[in-house]
Design a protein around this motif. Structure first.
Motif, PDB file in Angstrom:
ATOM      1  N   ARG A  20       0.826  -1.204   0.000  1.00 58.30           N
ATOM      2  CA  ARG A  20       0.000   0.000   0.000  1.00 58.30           C
ATOM      3  C   ARG A  20       0.862   1.256   0.000  1.00 58.30           C
ATOM      4  NH1 ARG A  20      -5.099  -0.374   1.248  1.00 58.30           N
ATOM      5  NH2 ARG A  20      -4.972  -2.053   2.796  1.00 58.30           N
ATOM      6  N   ARG A  21       0.481   2.219  -0.853  1.00 58.78           N
ATOM      7  CA  ARG A  21       1.204   3.485  -0.915  1.00 58.78           C
ATOM      8  C   ARG A  21       0.313   4.598  -0.348  1.00 58.78           C
ATOM      9  NH1 ARG A  21       2.608   3.737  -7.161  1.00 58.78           N
ATOM     10  NH2 ARG A  21       0.341   3.539  -7.159  1.00 58.78           N
ATOM     11  N   PHE A  22       0.938   5.728  -0.029  1.00 58.86           N
ATOM     12  CA  PHE A  22       0.213   6.817   0.615  1.00 58.86           C
ATOM     13  C   PHE A  22       0.386   8.121  -0.155  1.00 58.86           C
ATOM     14  CE2 PHE A  22      -1.095   4.599   4.395  1.00 58.86           C
ATOM     15  CZ  PHE A  22      -0.209   3.539   4.436  1.00 58.86           C
ATOM     16  N   TYR A  23      -0.715   8.867  -0.180  1.00 53.66           N
ATOM     17  CA  TYR A  23      -0.747  10.199  -0.787  1.00 53.66           C
ATOM     18  C   TYR A  23      -1.293  11.167   0.252  1.00 53.66           C
ATOM     19  CZ  TYR A  23      -0.497   8.061  -5.504  1.00 53.66           C
ATOM     20  OH  TYR A  23      -0.127   7.363  -6.631  1.00 53.66           O
ATOM     21  N   VAL A  24      -1.050  12.443   0.026  1.00 52.33           N
ATOM     22  CA  VAL A  24      -1.665  13.472   0.854  1.00 52.33           C
ATOM     23  C   VAL A  24      -2.226  14.540  -0.075  1.00 52.33           C
ATOM     24  CG1 VAL A  24       0.549  14.661   1.189  1.00 52.33           C
ATOM     25  CG2 VAL A  24      -1.333  15.086   2.774  1.00 52.33           C
ATOM     26  N   SER A  25      -3.470  14.932   0.181  1.00 54.19           N
ATOM     27  CA  SER A  25      -4.165  15.887  -0.680  1.00 54.19           C
ATOM     28  C   SER A  25      -3.851  17.324  -0.303  1.00 54.19           C
ATOM     29  CB  SER A  25      -5.681  15.664  -0.589  1.00 54.19           C
ATOM     30  OG  SER A  25      -6.399  16.744  -1.158  1.00 54.19           O
ATOM     31  N   GLY A  57       3.023  10.415  -1.904  1.00 55.46           N
ATOM     32  CA  GLY A  57       2.557  11.027  -3.126  1.00 55.46           C
ATOM     33  C   GLY A  57       1.752  12.280  -2.809  1.00 55.46           C
ATOM     34  N   LEU A  58       1.554  13.119  -3.815  1.00 56.66           N
ATOM     35  CA  LEU A  58       0.811  14.369  -3.646  1.00 56.66           C
ATOM     36  C   LEU A  58      -0.395  14.368  -4.567  1.00 56.66           C
ATOM     37  CD1 LEU A  58       0.827  17.233  -2.304  1.00 56.66           C
ATOM     38  CD2 LEU A  58       1.998  18.040  -4.370  1.00 56.66           C
ATOM     39  N   ILE A  70       0.898   3.196   8.783  1.00 57.60           N
ATOM     40  CA  ILE A  70       2.082   3.827   8.215  1.00 57.60           C
ATOM     41  C   ILE A  70       3.257   3.477   9.130  1.00 57.60           C
ATOM     42  CG2 ILE A  70       3.227   6.013   7.711  1.00 57.60           C
ATOM     43  CD1 ILE A  70       0.542   7.220   7.072  1.00 57.60           C
ATOM     44  N   THR A  71       4.264   2.907   8.545  1.00 54.61           N
ATOM     45  CA  THR A  71       5.459   2.563   9.328  1.00 54.61           C
ATOM     46  C   THR A  71       6.642   3.403   8.867  1.00 54.61           C
ATOM     47  OG1 THR A  71       5.815   0.685   7.820  1.00 54.61           O
ATOM     48  CG2 THR A  71       4.669   0.248   9.905  1.00 54.61           C
ATOM     49  N   ASP A  72       7.191   3.059   7.721  1.00 54.51           N
ATOM     50  CA  ASP A  72       8.332   3.806   7.189  1.00 54.51           C
ATOM     51  C   ASP A  72       7.928   4.384   5.842  1.00 54.51           C
ATOM     52  OD1 ASP A  72      11.738   2.951   6.166  1.00 54.51           O
ATOM     53  OD2 ASP A  72      10.718   4.872   6.379  1.00 54.51           O
ATOM     54  N   GLU A  73       7.430   5.646   5.849  1.00 63.03           N
ATOM     55  CA  GLU A  73       6.919   6.239   4.632  1.00 63.03           C
ATOM     56  C   GLU A  73       7.966   6.332   3.524  1.00 63.03           C
ATOM     57  OE1 GLU A  73       6.977   7.617   7.561  1.00 63.03           O
ATOM     58  OE2 GLU A  73       5.002   8.321   8.194  1.00 63.03           O
ATOM     59  N   LYS A  74       9.192   6.536   3.891  1.00 65.12           N
ATOM     60  CA  LYS A  74      10.241   6.724   2.895  1.00 65.12           C
ATOM     61  C   LYS A  74      10.434   5.482   2.021  1.00 65.12           C
ATOM     62  CE  LYS A  74      11.648  10.930   3.905  1.00 65.12           C
ATOM     63  NZ  LYS A  74      11.553  12.042   2.949  1.00 65.12           N
ATOM     64  N   SER A  75       9.989   4.344   2.517  1.00 68.02           N
ATOM     65  CA  SER A  75      10.171   3.108   1.757  1.00 68.02           C
ATOM     66  C   SER A  75       8.972   2.752   0.901  1.00 68.02           C
ATOM     67  CB  SER A  75      10.461   1.936   2.713  1.00 68.02           C
ATOM     68  OG  SER A  75       9.313   1.670   3.514  1.00 68.02           O
ATOM     69  N   LEU A  76       7.894   3.578   0.959  1.00 66.25           N
ATOM     70  CA  LEU A  76       6.671   3.238   0.259  1.00 66.25           C
ATOM     71  C   LEU A  76       6.638   3.852  -1.139  1.00 66.25           C
ATOM     72  CD1 LEU A  76       4.186   3.756   3.212  1.00 66.25           C
ATOM     73  CD2 LEU A  76       5.219   1.644   2.418  1.00 66.25           C
ATOM     74  N   ALA A  98      -4.417  -3.858  -1.817  1.00 66.69           N
ATOM     75  CA  ALA A  98      -3.450  -3.137  -2.639  1.00 66.69           C
ATOM     76  C   ALA A  98      -3.836  -1.676  -2.854  1.00 66.69           C
ATOM     77  CB  ALA A  98      -3.284  -3.829  -3.988  1.00 66.69           C
ATOM     78  N   ALA A  99      -4.998  -1.266  -2.359  1.00 65.60           N
ATOM     79  CA  ALA A  99      -5.464   0.097  -2.597  1.00 65.60           C
ATOM     80  C   ALA A  99      -4.579   1.110  -1.869  1.00 65.60           C
ATOM     81  CB  ALA A  99      -6.905   0.251  -2.135  1.00 65.60           C
ATOM     82  N   ASP A 100      -4.230   2.183  -2.579  1.00 60.98           N
ATOM     83  CA  ASP A 100      -3.471   3.266  -1.975  1.00 60.98           C
ATOM     84  C   ASP A 100      -4.390   4.128  -1.122  1.00 60.98           C
ATOM     85  OD1 ASP A 100      -1.266   2.353  -3.363  1.00 60.98           O
ATOM     86  OD2 ASP A 100      -1.533   3.767  -5.026  1.00 60.98           O
ATOM     87  N   ILE A 101      -3.824   4.776  -0.126  1.00 58.88           N
ATOM     88  CA  ILE A 101      -4.589   5.654   0.758  1.00 58.88           C
ATOM     89  C   ILE A 101      -4.141   7.091   0.548  1.00 58.88           C
ATOM     90  CG2 ILE A 101      -4.930   6.356   3.167  1.00 58.88           C
ATOM     91  CD1 ILE A 101      -4.956   3.421   3.926  1.00 58.88           C
ATOM     92  N   CYS A 102      -5.114   7.957   0.251  1.00 56.13           N
ATOM     93  CA  CYS A 102      -4.850   9.389   0.137  1.00 56.13           C
ATOM     94  C   CYS A 102      -5.523  10.097   1.298  1.00 56.13           C
ATOM     95  CB  CYS A 102      -5.391   9.929  -1.196  1.00 56.13           C
ATOM     96  SG  CYS A 102      -5.184  11.710  -1.382  1.00 56.13           S
ATOM     97  N   ILE A 103      -4.733  10.761   2.118  1.00 57.09           N
ATOM     98  CA  ILE A 103      -5.270  11.527   3.241  1.00 57.09           C
ATOM     99  C   ILE A 103      -5.850  12.823   2.687  1.00 57.09           C
ATOM    100  CG2 ILE A 103      -4.681  12.748   5.358  1.00 57.09           C
ATOM    101  CD1 ILE A 103      -2.385  10.622   5.641  1.00 57.09           C
ATOM    102  N   GLU A 104      -7.186  12.945   2.776  1.00 61.34           N
ATOM    103  CA  GLU A 104      -7.878  14.106   2.200  1.00 61.34           C
ATOM    104  C   GLU A 104      -8.581  14.869   3.325  1.00 61.34           C
ATOM    105  OE1 GLU A 104     -10.418  14.942  -1.862  1.00 61.34           O
ATOM    106  OE2 GLU A 104     -11.275  13.597  -0.370  1.00 61.34           O
ATOM    107  N   SER A 105      -7.784  15.359   4.227  1.00 60.42           N
ATOM    108  CA  SER A 105      -8.301  16.045   5.408  1.00 60.42           C
ATOM    109  C   SER A 105      -7.719  17.450   5.495  1.00 60.42           C
ATOM    110  CB  SER A 105      -7.933  15.254   6.673  1.00 60.42           C
ATOM    111  OG  SER A 105      -8.210  15.994   7.836  1.00 60.42           O
TER     112      SER A 105
END
Length: 252
Positions: A2-7, A23-24, A246-252, A223-230
């Motif tokens: 799983r990967r992470f984005y921030v809105s 991700g952005l 979220i553990t080690d974001e730099k590795s995602l 496998a769905a990525d999570i985008c923080i939209e807050s």
């Protein structure tokens, strides 16, 4: 994985994304007329270069891909084409679009077939590596957007599940959306609210059971990525860290 984005709904998002290797998600082009501003697009090309992973939220005001009137559909098509062209300029291959469902305006017997027709034709124009993601907003049941996705039957069209919208506008809980949509979900907008207003609040402030939602995502859409939209992305990041999501974001 799983990967992470921030809105960019949170003004600190660009900084947080770089700091934490996320991700952005760009929201500046939700206002469609900005896609016609060449100077703005050129400046965005420079600003977004440091981000390896990006998504873009397409415009949605007054757009209706499920419209009955062919002229309304024509305007919607023009704006979505402009949005894809903007994505290509900015090095983006993932774009979120609203489903366009409006209760008491588009009944399912209209909404589903008209949407399938519109999106089936549109995705044929897209590059093979492009992802177009249908997002639920006012949608009252998950089966409508599921049926549109299945009817188009193209890997370039998948689903962005907004769990906050499901908590406010849907007759089905967010967990049911996850169960029914399953692996069709590749992008999740995460935020919370009181069940009455679309507040885009921090994850630990609202009636949405975030713990249950996360468990359902692990079970049905791992496998769905999570985008923080807050409006408070940092608070959400810390909540997900405490839960071990979220553990080690730099590795995602």
């Amino acid at each position: 994985m799983r990967r992470f984005y921030v809105s960019e709904l949170d003004a600190r998002a660009p900084e947080l994304a770089l700091e934490r290797g996320m991700g952005l998600e760009i929201i500046g082009f939700c206002a469609a007329e900005r896609m016609e501003d060449e100077e703005l697009i050129a400046s965005e090309e420079v600003r977004l270069r440091p981000y390896a992973r990006k998504s873009l939220h397409a415009p949605y005001y007054e757009l209706a891909p499920c419209a009955i009137d062919p002229l309304i559909r024509e305007v919607s098509l023009k704006r979505y084409r402009q949005a894809v062209a903007t994505c290509m300029r900015l090095g983006i291959r993932r774009m979120v679009v609203h489903s366009g469902f409006a209760p008491r305006v588009y009944y399912p017997e209209w909404f589903v077939p008209r949407s399938i027709e519109f999106w089936r034709d549109f995705v044929r124009e897209l590059p093979e590596d492009f992802e177009l993601l249908l997002e639920n907003v006012l949608d009252v049941h998950p089966e409508y957007i599921r049926d549109v996705c299945d009817g188009v039957d193209d890997p370039r069209l998948r689903i962005c599940l907004d769990v906050g919208h499901a908590n406010v506008y849907s007759q089905a809980p967010a967990e049911q959306w996850i169960e029914m949509l399953g692996s069709r979900i590749v992008h999740v907008h995460m935020h919370n609210n009181d069940g009455l207003r679309d507040l885009h609040a921090p994850l630990d402030e609202g009636s949405l059971d975030v713990e249950r939602v996360l468990r359902h995502l692990d079970a049905y859409a791992p496998a769905a990525d999570i985008c923080i939209e807050s409006v408070d992305a940092l608070s959400c990041i810390r909540t997900l860290e405490k839960r071990g999501v979220i553990t080690d974001e730099k590795s995602l």
